[in-house]
Design a protein around this motif. Structure first.
Motif, short mmCIF file in Angstrom:
data_model
loop_
_atom_site.label_atom_id
_atom_site.label_comp_id
_atom_site.label_asym_id
_atom_site.label_seq_id
_atom_site.Cartn_x
_atom_site.Cartn_y
_atom_site.Cartn_z
N UNK A 128 -113.08 -13.34 19.15
CA UNK A 128 -113.17 -14.12 20.36
C UNK A 128 -113.37 -15.61 20.41
N UNK A 129 -112.88 -16.15 21.36
CA UNK A 129 -113.20 -17.41 21.74
C UNK A 129 -114.39 -17.84 22.58
N UNK A 130 -115.56 -17.97 21.66
CA UNK A 130 -116.89 -17.98 22.25
C UNK A 130 -117.43 -19.48 22.52
N UNK A 131 -118.02 -19.69 23.64
CA UNK A 131 -118.45 -21.31 23.71
C UNK A 131 -119.93 -20.86 24.18
N UNK A 132 -120.73 -21.62 22.91
CA UNK A 132 -122.21 -21.76 22.96
C UNK A 132 -122.70 -23.01 23.22
N UNK B 63 -132.37 -23.26 27.58
CA UNK B 63 -131.56 -22.18 27.52
C UNK B 63 -130.49 -22.22 26.63
N UNK B 64 -129.83 -21.21 26.19
CA UNK B 64 -128.65 -20.85 25.29
C UNK B 64 -127.72 -20.21 26.08
N UNK B 65 -126.62 -20.69 26.49
CA UNK B 65 -125.72 -20.16 27.23
C UNK B 65 -124.46 -19.68 26.50
N UNK B 66 -124.05 -18.35 26.41
CA UNK B 66 -123.05 -17.58 25.60
C UNK B 66 -121.72 -17.38 26.67
#
Length: 595
Positions: free
Chosen positions: A499-503, A521-524
């Protein structure tokens, strides 16, 4: 260290947060890379016969006997469910045989033939397999009747490699009438062809078996089907040869390239409606050689088909091929697509009244590869087998059709070579030079089908049809024809399990203040192409910051949240288009030397 440098240190860690995707949508991907890094050869798939039918939407499948690598199914496995045979045809004993038109070949309905889908196994209890999502298609398992050939589907366990090298030759367990004939692998990262080969040539639908030589005074002419029991009631059919195996059913006697196999035991029960013998071509299987009015014997068997027709068998001895050819007809083409592919049809047996054994050739099997990246040269062989040549004054066997290959990748397909050519029809008495020595050669097999990802490179492919056989030293076709070339399509999509995941990681800690409490925070975010299940997110908090608490939103998307020293670890599920946020509460140390 001053406050400005502390802020820079925190920013550095914000952009090096580690994300590892370990899953994607259950219907497409199970647990990618779970089989690790391997070098493979031989048979890597396990095949299970479908023991009972399953409806669309069902989450349960019942399986029967297995073959191949014999690795038991377990939770987290990736499987393919594939309907191998389900076509219907008109069994009129005329040119309406097959499609109901005038060609003597084909089908009236395909039903679910060739449909397949990937699924994830959730649990296995005995022979009952529970899937994580409902089936897209229905699947049928049924024995042959007086009006339908047998209908079979299989469940194939697909290895889930991280990286894999093809070491030597990878192959499949041959199709046995219920299962086999398919190589399917899933590679989350890199498939290295390493000059190796995946070979399923001649492992698809089997050829018709020639039963016995001889002469029968009760022979009749131009039959599109003949019943076993109506001809001597002995399991032999001296003046009509067996049809091949294909999408519409399995005859009682087939030839797997080495052995003649009786698929019905001692019952003498025909596998096709009407009968297993005669020139009519059911589905994509070739018809058998046929007699012409007690006079001209030894006509050739018809070639099998895939996405293109098989060739016709040649005329019998001392007959005019233009007006008296009753050789087996070639199988009919199948409308292959991304979601529906088949094995090559088996060729029909040639007719022999002396000592020949002109069996039909088997079709090519199926290769399904899903990989992120392909490197190194790789050869994929799914060609049809040649019809058996008759060295005596008898007919030749029809050839098997080329199989099907489906390739899904993001790059590297330009280094792949594919052979899905049809087999060559069997020659008939090729050593004779006399003018009246011409007997019926076998028809050539049709070419197979290739579908591959657009933009990932173009494989080199042999789509050619098999040539019809010839007879005598003059290489006369005597009415035998070649099959029709196969086809290819660039429409298979991309590898679906990465998957194309933006972190992104927020920097809201501010300047250093001893004992101050902050939260970052960490946004996935999942940009697709599918859901992500069981992703592992790790982060390292700089020395000088103490971890107080971690939390996740939505709570239901996080299956675990742990801390070890300065490390944070979370396992999350992120649906397509969703964002999961991990919040971390920290406190600055009161000891400046920590910095």
């Amino acid at each position: 260290m001053n406050n400005k440098n502390v802020a820079r240190l925190i920013t550095f860690f914000a952009i090096t947060c580690l994300f590892l995707a370990s899953g994607a949508k259950a219907a497409m991907c199970a647990v990618p890379a779970s089989d690790g890094d391997q070098s493979i050869s031989g048979v890597v798939n396990t095949y299970y016969e479908g023991a009972s039918s399953a409806s669309a939407g069902s989450t349960t499948i019942t399986v029967g006997a297995s073959s191949g690598a014999i690795n038991p199914l377990a939770a987290g496995d990736l499987v393919i469910i594939m309907q191998m045979q389900d076509a219907q045809f008109n069994s009129a004993n005329s040119s309406a045989y097959g499609s109901g038109g005038t060609s003597g070949r084909g089908y009236t309905a395909l039903n679910q033939t060739g449909r397949y889908e990937f699924a994830r196994v959730d649990s296995v209890v005995g022979s009952s397999v529970t899937l994580s999502e409902g089936l897209t298609y229905s699947y049928t398992n049924a024995n042959a009747t007086l009006t339908r050939g047998q209908r079979r589907f299989q469940v194939i366990k697909v290895p889930q490699y991280n990286n894999v090298n093809i070491s030597g030759t990878v192959t499949a367990a041959p199709w046995d009438g219920r299962k086999g004939g398919v190589v399917a692998i899933d590679v989350a990262n890199t498939l290295n062809g390493a000059g190796g080969t995946i070979d399923v040539s001649g492992l698809g639908f089997r050829g018709g078996a020639h039963r016995r030589t001889g002469f029968a005074a009760d022979a009749t002419s131009r039959f599109f089907y003949v019943d076993t029991e109506a001809n001597n009631n002995s399991g032999t059919n001296l003046r009509h040869s067996s049809k091949g195996e294909g999408i519409a059913g399995t005859p009682q006697y087939v030839f797997d390239g080495t052995l003649v196999i009786d698929t019905n035991g001692l019952s003498n029960a025909d596998g096709y409606p009407g009968g297993d013998y005669g020139r009519g071509a059911p589905g994509n299987a070739g018809g058998g050689g046929n007699e012409w009015s007690n006079a001209g014997n030894d006509s050739g068997g018809g070639g099998g088909a895939n996405v293109s027709n098989g060739g016709n068998g040649g005329a019998g001895w001392n007959l005019d091929p233009a007006t008296q050819n009753v050789g087996g007809l070639g199988g009919a083409s199948f409308p292959a697509s991304l979601s529906s592919i088949v094995m090559g049809g088996g060729g029909g047996a040639g007719l022999a009244n002396n000592s020949g054994q002109p069996h039909g050739g088997a079709g090519g099997g199926i290769i399904i590869i899903r990989a992120n990246i392909v490197v190194g040269s790789l050869t994929l062989n799914a060609a049809g087998a040649d019809g058996v040549q008759s060295t005596q004054n008898d007919g030749g066997g029809g050839a098997g059709a080329g199989g099907s290959v489906a390739l899904t990748a993001t790059s590297g397909l330009g280094s792949v070579t594919v052979d899905i050519s049809g087999g060559q029809g069997g020659d008939a008495w090729p050593v004779d030079s006399s003018a009246n020595g011409m007997h019926g050669p076998g028809g050539g097999g049709g070419g197979g089908y290739l579908i591959y990802s657009p933009g990932a490179g173009t494989p080199s492919v042999n789509l050619s049809a098999g040539a019809g056989g010839t007879t005598t030293t003059r290489n006369e076709p005597h009415g035998a024809t070649s099959g029709v070339a196969g086809s290819q399509s660039s429409a298979a999509g991309r590898y679906p399990c990465v998957a194309d995941i933006q972190v992104t990681k927020s920097d809201t800690l501010g300047d250093y203040q001893p004992g101050a409490t902050r939260t970052y925070s960490i946004a996935v975010t999942n940009n697709g192409p599918g859901d992500v299940i069981g992703a592992s997110v790790t982060d390292t908090v700089p020395v000088g910051l103490n971890i107080d608490a971690i939390s996740c939103a939505p709570v239901s998307n996080c299956s675990s949240l742990t801390t070890t020293g300065q490390n944070i670890e979370a396992t999350v599920d992120v649906g397509l288009g969703e964002t999961v946020t991990i919040s971390v509460d920290v406190t600055y140390s009161t000891a400046p030397e920590d910095y």
